[in-house]
Design a protein around this motif. Structure first.
Motif, PDB file in Angstrom:
ATOM      1  N   VAL A  43       0.860  -1.183   0.000  1.00  0.00           N
ATOM      2  CA  VAL A  43       0.000   0.000   0.000  1.00  0.00           C
ATOM      3  C   VAL A  43       0.900   1.239   0.000  1.00  0.00           C
ATOM      4  CG1 VAL A  43      -1.836   1.234   1.186  1.00  0.00           C
ATOM      5  CG2 VAL A  43      -1.766  -1.266   1.281  1.00  0.00           C
ATOM      6  N   ILE A  44       0.815   2.042  -1.062  1.00  0.00           N
ATOM      7  CA  ILE A  44       1.666   3.236  -1.181  1.00  0.00           C
ATOM      8  C   ILE A  44       1.073   4.406  -0.397  1.00  0.00           C
ATOM      9  CG2 ILE A  44       2.743   4.841  -2.818  1.00  0.00           C
ATOM     10  CD1 ILE A  44       3.733   1.937  -3.032  1.00  0.00           C
ATOM     11  N   ASN A  45      -0.202   4.661  -0.600  1.00  0.00           N
ATOM     12  CA  ASN A  45      -0.886   5.770   0.089  1.00  0.00           C
ATOM     13  C   ASN A  45      -2.177   5.269   0.731  1.00  0.00           C
ATOM     14  OD1 ASN A  45       1.009   7.619  -0.848  1.00  0.00           O
ATOM     15  ND2 ASN A  45      -0.219   8.197  -2.631  1.00  0.00           N
ATOM     16  N   GLY A  46      -2.602   5.967   1.799  1.00  0.00           N
ATOM     17  CA  GLY A  46      -3.930   5.767   2.346  1.00  0.00           C
ATOM     18  C   GLY A  46      -4.124   4.479   3.107  1.00  0.00           C
ATOM     19  N   VAL A  47      -5.377   4.096   3.225  1.00  0.00           N
ATOM     20  CA  VAL A  47      -5.783   2.897   3.956  1.00  0.00           C
ATOM     21  C   VAL A  47      -6.699   2.081   3.047  1.00  0.00           C
ATOM     22  CG1 VAL A  47      -6.987   2.021   5.991  1.00  0.00           C
ATOM     23  CG2 VAL A  47      -5.679   4.145   6.155  1.00  0.00           C
ATOM     24  N   VAL A  48      -6.446   0.768   2.924  1.00  0.00           N
ATOM     25  CA  VAL A  48      -7.291  -0.099   2.110  1.00  0.00           C
ATOM     26  C   VAL A  48      -8.228  -0.869   3.033  1.00  0.00           C
ATOM     27  CG1 VAL A  48      -5.526  -1.926   2.085  1.00  0.00           C
ATOM     28  CG2 VAL A  48      -7.354  -1.929   0.377  1.00  0.00           C
ATOM     29  N   GLN A  49      -9.499  -0.970   2.634  1.00  0.00           N
ATOM     30  CA  GLN A  49     -10.500  -1.619   3.470  1.00  0.00           C
ATOM     31  C   GLN A  49     -11.215  -2.734   2.707  1.00  0.00           C
ATOM     32  OE1 GLN A  49     -12.810   1.874   4.551  1.00  0.00           O
ATOM     33  NE2 GLN A  49     -11.807   1.958   6.557  1.00  0.00           N
ATOM     34  N   LYS A  50     -11.561  -3.753   3.449  1.00  0.00           N
ATOM     35  CA  LYS A  50     -12.297  -4.889   2.888  1.00  0.00           C
ATOM     36  C   LYS A  50     -13.717  -4.452   2.507  1.00  0.00           C
ATOM     37  CE  LYS A  50     -14.024  -9.335   4.599  1.00  0.00           C
ATOM     38  NZ  LYS A  50     -14.031 -10.221   5.791  1.00  0.00           N
ATOM     39  N   ASN A  51     -14.238  -5.056   1.417  1.00  0.00           N
ATOM     40  CA  ASN A  51     -15.606  -4.817   0.934  1.00  0.00           C
ATOM     41  C   ASN A  51     -15.847  -3.378   0.483  1.00  0.00           C
ATOM     42  OD1 ASN A  51     -16.456  -7.482   1.323  1.00  0.00           O
ATOM     43  ND2 ASN A  51     -16.962  -7.094   3.479  1.00  0.00           N
ATOM     44  N   GLN A  52     -14.763  -2.672   0.112  1.00  0.00           N
ATOM     45  CA  GLN A  52     -14.897  -1.313  -0.400  1.00  0.00           C
ATOM     46  C   GLN A  52     -14.739  -1.323  -1.915  1.00  0.00           C
ATOM     47  OE1 GLN A  52     -15.593   1.690   1.281  1.00  0.00           O
ATOM     48  NE2 GLN A  52     -16.184   0.220   2.861  1.00  0.00           N
ATOM     49  N   ASN A  53     -15.313  -0.327  -2.574  1.00  0.00           N
ATOM     50  CA  ASN A  53     -15.198  -0.206  -4.023  1.00  0.00           C
ATOM     51  C   ASN A  53     -13.980   0.633  -4.393  1.00  0.00           C
ATOM     52  OD1 ASN A  53     -17.601  -1.642  -4.640  1.00  0.00           O
ATOM     53  ND2 ASN A  53     -18.807   0.147  -4.055  1.00  0.00           N
ATOM     54  N   TYR A  54     -13.202   0.105  -5.339  1.00  0.00           N
ATOM     55  CA  TYR A  54     -12.007   0.804  -5.806  1.00  0.00           C
ATOM     56  C   TYR A  54     -11.952   0.712  -7.327  1.00  0.00           C
ATOM     57  CZ  TYR A  54     -10.566   0.610  -0.909  1.00  0.00           C
ATOM     58  OH  TYR A  54     -10.517   0.754   0.451  1.00  0.00           O
ATOM     59  N   ASN A  55     -10.937   1.350  -7.910  1.00  0.00           N
ATOM     60  CA  ASN A  55     -10.718   1.284  -9.353  1.00  0.00           C
ATOM     61  C   ASN A  55      -9.494   0.431  -9.656  1.00  0.00           C
ATOM     62  OD1 ASN A  55     -12.871   2.685 -10.282  1.00  0.00           O
ATOM     63  ND2 ASN A  55     -11.786   4.577 -10.768  1.00  0.00           N
ATOM     64  N   LEU A  56      -9.594  -0.411 -10.689  1.00  0.00           N
ATOM     65  CA  LEU A  56      -8.452  -1.166 -11.188  1.00  0.00           C
ATOM     66  C   LEU A  56      -7.944  -0.439 -12.427  1.00  0.00           C
ATOM     67  CD1 LEU A  56      -6.647  -3.725 -11.370  1.00  0.00           C
ATOM     68  CD2 LEU A  56      -8.472  -4.806 -12.673  1.00  0.00           C
ATOM     69  N   LEU A  57      -6.717   0.111 -12.337  1.00  0.00           N
ATOM     70  CA  LEU A  57      -6.133   0.896 -13.426  1.00  0.00           C
ATOM     71  C   LEU A  57      -5.061   0.070 -14.121  1.00  0.00           C
ATOM     72  CD1 LEU A  57      -5.679   4.226 -11.410  1.00  0.00           C
ATOM     73  CD2 LEU A  57      -7.573   3.647 -12.927  1.00  0.00           C
ATOM     74  N   LYS A  58      -5.254  -0.179 -15.435  1.00  0.00           N
ATOM     75  CA  LYS A  58      -4.291  -0.940 -16.220  1.00  0.00           C
ATOM     76  C   LYS A  58      -3.244   0.000 -16.831  1.00  0.00           C
ATOM     77  CE  LYS A  58      -6.330  -5.119 -16.135  1.00  0.00           C
ATOM     78  NZ  LYS A  58      -5.668  -6.369 -15.749  1.00  0.00           N
ATOM     79  N   ALA A  59      -2.123  -0.580 -17.244  1.00  0.00           N
ATOM     80  CA  ALA A  59      -1.041   0.224 -17.834  1.00  0.00           C
ATOM     81  C   ALA A  59      -1.467   0.863 -19.155  1.00  0.00           C
ATOM     82  CB  ALA A  59       0.199  -0.648 -18.046  1.00  0.00           C
TER      83      ALA A  59
END
Length: 608
Positions: A228-244
């Motif tokens: 984890v580079i920044n912030g806090v990651v939480q279970k069951n949360q919505n995020y974005n998957l960014l491809k190269a």
């Protein structure tokens, strides 16, 4: 939890410098084992092949606590063949422990792993290991490492590295040679003092991390591993998957885990700086960025060095095909290689151009890299045929061919050095340095990679097993011209059946046998090495003709010389362009590409 300090470290070194042993000691003194738990040596080398070969192949994470600080430890491979593991793992750590043998000093692959760390701006901690050796020369080794730092263009800050001394197998590290110690406390103190912990202010930023490794769980499915580079990651949360490639898609993390000792522990959230394992994203890949919806730019892609060698993985077409293997078709091969591509980023797979042959061209970082994959497939129940390894060339700006070079360091008894040096010179090698202490000679060569295919077994024979050879990639240079390959021909069976002592006894006069009595053979199978340069068709299944007359002295029990049994690496090195290695779960056989004498005559000049 938000106040806990987190430090990530990697242990890097040449093969056999003591990486896995040091990690064992760190785990033991960091409280990773319960009081009643059985402690296994090289506990991080959990893969069967890692234990058998005595090397680290896959980088793995574990975590301990020291003085309230969580320390994630990454055990990395020392072989350049597994460089793709090293390159991406370096991005997840704060510092590296550079382990160097007190007698050998920095070896070729030490240069490789250290260069990766310096390029990323990491400040290493130097640990001179095995100071209990009788031939230790710790002070000289420190100077050699300093020279290596200068050669690799280390910054002024990186040059001011801390040096420690230790005996990893005893779990001891000391600050200097004169101050004895009883534990690893000086190492822990140095890590905390140098790194301090991941910056806590980054935990206030929007969540962002990059996937550096992949895993698989039969219950959870595909797993993404990264820091984890920044912030806090939480279970069951919505995020974005960014491809190269700039594409993105919404994802949800169904399961979140962190390392605790040797185990993965489910958590509801993890902080910036920690290494996490996440499930729930089916099409996640190495290098992908997982981030808060407010983050729109992916992180820089992970650059992996290009492959240097290729082999053809072919469907097994021998008469014994399908006897013991569960997976024998090209579809099985394709599915297995596609699975490997998901986690082995140093690998490339291409379909074969020749449509008459069922199989795939597999490109990797070296013979060991590819042979580990083949051995894994064999143990899983695959049958396949492998072609001779081929070196991959590049071209320069004038379209002239460039070939990969290797730096080779050889130590051997003085009486064998003339033979070895002569063979290296014949293979277009250039001597860079030579040293001798009267009983053993040490030579350093720059030599084409293709010249070393098949050389290790010759070297072992020439030095009667007393020689030591280490090698590492050394860039690309203009094509060196034709290099003579194997000097001897082979003995090829012209019949099918079981080998008999009577016929093998006669064949022993013609060369070295690869099979023993009562071994099933087929037409076109290689049963030995001919003493001359041409191939010889033989019948190893011939029985003695029986007569009514007993001849004096000739009916005694036949005593055969022990035959040469090749392992996978030796077989791959040995074969020529018109030969294949047949790999099954139970056997490794050598065979001609075209099995019958008539087929070989027809295709005499038609190489792969």
């Amino acid at each position: 939890m938000k106040e806990q300090k987190i430090i990530n470290i990697a242990v890097i070194a040449h093969v056999d410098a003591g990486k896995s042993t040091l990690v064992d000691a760190l785990l033991s003194q960091g409280g990773a084992f319960r009081m009643n738990e059985e402690v296994v040596n090289q506990v991080m080398d959990s893969n069967d092949q890692e234990r058998e070969r005595g090397i680290t192949i896959y980088s793995k994470n574990t975590a301990i606590e020291y003085d309230g600080i969580k320390i994630n430890i990454v055990d990395t491979p020392g072989h350049a063949d597994f460089s793709s593991e090293v390159e991406r793992i370096m991005k997840t750590v704060d510092t590296v422990i550079l382990l160097v043998d007190s007698s050998e000093g920095p070896m070729p692959q030490t240069r490789f792993v250290l260069q990766k760390a310096l390029e990323l701006g990491l400040k290493p901690i130097l640990l001179i290991n095995k100071i209990d050796k009788r031939d230790q020369r710790a002070e000289e080794v420190v100077d050699e490492v300093l020279e290596l730092f200068m050669e690799l263009g280390a910054s002024d800050e990186q040059m001011e590295f801390t040096t420690l001394y230790g005996i990893a197998k005893n779990g001891i590290v000391q600050k200097d040679m004169a101050t004895p110690s009883t534990n690893l406390a000086p190492l822990f103190e140095t890590i905390v003092e140098q790194v301090g912990g991941y910056p806590s202010e980054l935990r206030e930023k929007p969540f962002k991390m990059q996937i550096s490794s992949l895993g698989y769980d039969s219950y959870l499915g595909r797993l993404g591993i990264g820091r984890v580079i920044n912030g806090v990651v939480q279970k069951n949360q919505n995020y974005n998957l960014l491809k190269a490639d700039g594409t993105s898609q919404p994802v949800k993390i169904s399961q979140l885990m962190v390392n605790q000792g040797l185990h993965r522990v489910p958590v509801d959230e993890a902080l910036a700086g920690d290494i996490v394992i996440m499930a729930g994203i089916s099409d996640i890949s190495i290098g992908d960025t997982i981030a808060d919806p407010s983050v729109t730019e992916p992180m820089d892609p992970i650059e992996i060095e290009e492959p240097t060698m290729s082999m053809n993985f072919l469907v097994n077409t021998s008469p014994f095909a399908g006897r013991v293997g569960k997976y024998v078709t090209s579809r099985n091969l394709k599915e297995r290689l596609e699975r490997e591509l998901e986690v082995n980023v140093g690998l490339r797979v291409e379909p074969l151009v020749n449509s008459n042959i069922e199989g795939f061209k597999v490109l990797g970082r070296g013979e060991l890299h590819l042979s580990v994959l083949i051995e894994s497939m064999r143990r899983e129940g695959f049958e396949l045929a492998i072609s001779k390894p081929e070196v991959l060339f590049k071209t320069d700006s004038h379209n002239e061919p460039l070939e990969p070079m290797e730096k080779v360091i050889i130590s051997m008894p003085t009486e064998y050095s003339g033979t070895v040096i002569n063979k290296l010179n014949q293979r277009k090698g250039v001597m860079l340095d030579m040293d001798s202490d009267g009983s053993r000679d040490k030579v350093i060569y720059n030599i084409p990679l293709r010249a070393l295919i098949g050389f290790r077994s010759e070297f072992t024979n020439d030095t009667h097993g007393e020689g030591i050879m280490v090698r590492s990639a050394n860039g690309y240079e203009p094509y060196k011209g034709h290099i003579e390959s194997r000097a001897n021909g082979v003995m090829v069976s012209m019949a099918a059946g079981k080998t008999l002592p009577y016929s093998l006894n006669n064949l022993e006069e013609r060369g070295i046998l690869f099979v023993g009595p009562q071994t099933e053979v087929y037409e076109g199978m290689i049963v030995g090495q001919h003493s001359r340069g041409n191939d010889l068709d033989v019948n190893p299944t011939t029985a003695k003709k029986l007569t009514n007359t007993r001849s004096s002295g000739t009916d005694d029990a036949i005593k055969l010389t022990p035959f040469r049994k090749m392992n996978l690496e030796e077989a791959l090195e040995y074969i020529q362009n018109d030969e294949l290695v047949e790999v099954t779960p139970q056997d490794i056989r050598l065979r001609k590409r075209y099995l019958t004498i008539n087929e070989r005559k027809q295709h005499r000049n038609q190489l792969k």
